[in-house]
Design a protein around this motif. Structure first.
Motif, PDB file in Angstrom:
ATOM      1  N   LEU A 118     -20.439 -19.223  29.983  1.00  0.00           N
ATOM      2  CA  LEU A 118     -18.855 -18.629  30.774  1.00  0.00           C
ATOM      3  C   LEU A 118     -19.029 -17.806  31.332  1.00  0.00           C
ATOM      4  O   LEU A 118     -18.072 -16.945  31.823  1.00  0.00           O
ATOM      5  N   GLN A 119     -20.106 -17.243  31.788  1.00  0.00           N
ATOM      6  CA  GLN A 119     -20.910 -16.104  33.240  1.00  0.00           C
ATOM      7  C   GLN A 119     -20.823 -16.644  34.026  1.00  0.00           C
ATOM      8  O   GLN A 119     -21.088 -15.245  35.195  1.00  0.00           O
ATOM      9  N   ALA A 120     -20.784 -18.333  34.283  1.00  0.00           N
ATOM     10  CA  ALA A 120     -20.750 -17.773  35.858  1.00  0.00           C
ATOM     11  C   ALA A 120     -20.265 -18.073  36.683  1.00  0.00           C
ATOM     12  O   ALA A 120     -18.936 -18.191  36.002  1.00  0.00           O
TER      13      ALA A 120
ATOM     14  N   LEU B  66     -17.829 -19.021  40.731  1.00  0.00           N
ATOM     15  CA  LEU B  66     -17.060 -20.085  41.578  1.00  0.00           C
ATOM     16  C   LEU B  66     -18.278 -21.171  41.656  1.00  0.00           C
ATOM     17  O   LEU B  66     -18.015 -22.279  41.182  1.00  0.00           O
ATOM     18  N   GLU B  67     -18.839 -20.794  42.213  1.00  0.00           N
ATOM     19  CA  GLU B  67     -19.985 -21.975  42.215  1.00  0.00           C
ATOM     20  C   GLU B  67     -21.220 -22.328  41.533  1.00  0.00           C
ATOM     21  O   GLU B  67     -21.677 -23.326  41.838  1.00  0.00           O
TER      22      GLU B  67
ATOM     23  N   ARG C  62     -19.963 -23.246  38.306  1.00  0.00           N
ATOM     24  CA  ARG C  62     -20.080 -22.726  37.091  1.00  0.00           C
ATOM     25  C   ARG C  62     -18.828 -24.390  36.978  1.00  0.00           C
ATOM     26  O   ARG C  62     -18.838 -25.063  37.792  1.00  0.00           O
ATOM     27  N   GLU C  63     -19.679 -24.569  36.026  1.00  0.00           N
ATOM     28  CA  GLU C  63     -18.762 -26.470  35.501  1.00  0.00           C
ATOM     29  C   GLU C  63     -18.333 -26.828  34.335  1.00  0.00           C
ATOM     30  O   GLU C  63     -17.927 -25.602  33.656  1.00  0.00           O
ATOM     31  N   VAL C  64     -17.493 -27.428  34.283  1.00  0.00           N
ATOM     32  CA  VAL C  64     -16.657 -27.881  32.786  1.00  0.00           C
ATOM     33  C   VAL C  64     -17.447 -28.833  31.930  1.00  0.00           C
ATOM     34  O   VAL C  64     -16.572 -28.385  30.517  1.00  0.00           O
ATOM     35  N   GLY C  65     -18.424 -29.093  32.052  1.00  0.00           N
ATOM     36  CA  GLY C  65     -19.145 -30.224  31.038  1.00  0.00           C
ATOM     37  C   GLY C  65     -18.997 -28.693  29.374  1.00  0.00           C
ATOM     38  O   GLY C  65     -19.752 -27.542  29.685  1.00  0.00           O
TER      39      GLY C  65
ATOM     40  N   LEU D  65     -16.845 -27.568  27.712  1.00  0.00           N
ATOM     41  CA  LEU D  65     -16.210 -26.569  27.284  1.00  0.00           C
ATOM     42  C   LEU D  65     -14.812 -27.415  26.658  1.00  0.00           C
ATOM     43  O   LEU D  65     -14.514 -26.935  26.223  1.00  0.00           O
ATOM     44  N   GLY D  66     -15.048 -28.568  26.971  1.00  0.00           N
ATOM     45  CA  GLY D  66     -13.790 -28.613  25.853  1.00  0.00           C
ATOM     46  C   GLY D  66     -14.172 -29.010  24.215  1.00  0.00           C
ATOM     47  O   GLY D  66     -13.155 -28.827  23.568  1.00  0.00           O
TER      48      GLY D  66
ATOM     49  N   PHE E 283     -16.006 -26.945  23.114  1.00  0.00           N
ATOM     50  CA  PHE E 283     -16.061 -25.447  22.843  1.00  0.00           C
ATOM     51  C   PHE E 283     -14.765 -24.870  22.723  1.00  0.00           C
ATOM     52  O   PHE E 283     -14.628 -24.228  21.639  1.00  0.00           O
ATOM     53  N   LEU E 284     -13.718 -25.259  23.475  1.00  0.00           N
ATOM     54  CA  LEU E 284     -12.168 -24.896  23.073  1.00  0.00           C
ATOM     55  C   LEU E 284     -12.213 -25.300  21.579  1.00  0.00           C
ATOM     56  O   LEU E 284     -11.458 -24.531  21.056  1.00  0.00           O
TER      57      LEU E 284
ATOM     58  N   ARG F  84     -14.054 -23.020  18.923  1.00  0.00           N
ATOM     59  CA  ARG F  84     -12.685 -21.859  19.075  1.00  0.00           C
ATOM     60  C   ARG F  84     -11.307 -21.889  18.413  1.00  0.00           C
ATOM     61  O   ARG F  84     -11.336 -20.606  17.872  1.00  0.00           O
TER      62      ARG F  84
END
Lengths: 139, 112
Positions: A95-97, A99-100, A102-105, A107-108, A110-111, A114
């Motif tokens: 989550l700290q990455a 823009l260069e 950052r990946e979205v893998g 994240l689903g 993770f959401l 949470r």
């Protein structure tokens, strides 16, 4: 637990809006607060996207969604006959990455973790069973 | 999903209404690509009427942010509410995207 709704879908990406609407309607009918219904919609989309994308080696198979409730919880189970696939084993996203990098893998999932109160995965009788649970807000 | 856009103070503001999910995100990304194809643009996404976003929507926003940056432009977001705000708060996108309370602040670019 009382079963309130169950439906089986073809596990294809095109059917995802229908699956989300099914869970949303069942949760709303069960008296879940609109804010938590949105959490369930999001979690459902993320869960079924995973299943439709990965669970079947030769897609598309079938995906059953079962909604049940107790006095203070609502449980949504996603059941498929695909290859063993534990979405909870995915690495957490960084989550700290910047823009260069950052990946979205990841994240689903993770959401889901949470926003919902409990998430469980079981493999039973050649089925993947993913359970999402929210604590039912008192009306 | 509805998409509308206008130019103001040197920014291209794109207002997105409805749901950004696995079904609608490709359309959003395609529209944004068409609106920003000449590159070098400063874009503000106005989410005041966006009610839902999933990781599919986040993936599209990330792709647009990377593309704009590579062509010398920028991307910022404004007016997040409800689930959309929750999702952005959780996902850490504020590490690389400026997020403003409303379009006015985004166009001024002067803090949150």
């Amino acid at each position: 637990m009382t079963r309130t709704a169950e439906s089986t879908f073809i596990a294809s990406i095109d059917n995802i809006p229908q699956m989300v609407a099914f869970v949303s309607d069942a949760a709303t009918a069960a008296g879940v607060h609109p804010r938590r219904v949105m959490h369930l919609e999001l979690a459902t989309e993320e869960a079924v996207t995973n299943i439709c994308s990965y669970a079947y080696e030769v897609p598309p198979g079938r995906l059953s969604i079962r909604v049940s409730r107790s006095a203070d919880t609502l449980r949504v189970e996603f059941i498929d006959n695909g290859v063993p696939f534990d979405p909870l084993a995915a690495d957490a996203p960084d989550l700290q990455a910047d823009l260069e990098n950052r990946e979205v893998g990841g994240l689903g999932i993770f959401l889901i973790r949470r926003l919902l109160d409990e998430v469980h995965y079981h493999r039973r009788d050649d089925q993947n069973i993913l359970s999402l649970v929210i604590k039912h807000d008192p009306a | 999903m509805k998409i509308a856009s206008y130019h103001e103070k040197g920014f291209l503001v794109i207002k997105v209404e409805g749901r950004m999910d696995i079904a609608t995100s490709p359309e959003f990304e395609k529209n944004c690509a068409a609106l920003t194809e000449q590159g070098n643009q400063n874009v503000v996404l106005d989410f005041s009427d966006l009610e839902y976003i999933s990781s599919a929507g986040l993936r599209s926003i990330l792709a647009i942010a990377k593309k704009l940056k590579s062509t010398g432009g920028s991307l910022s977001l404004c007016a997040l509410t409800g689930l959309v705000k929750e999702v952005f708060d959780l996902s850490g996108f504020d590490n690389f995207l400026p997020i403003y309370t409303d379009a006015e602040h985004a166009l001024a670019g002067d803090g949150k």
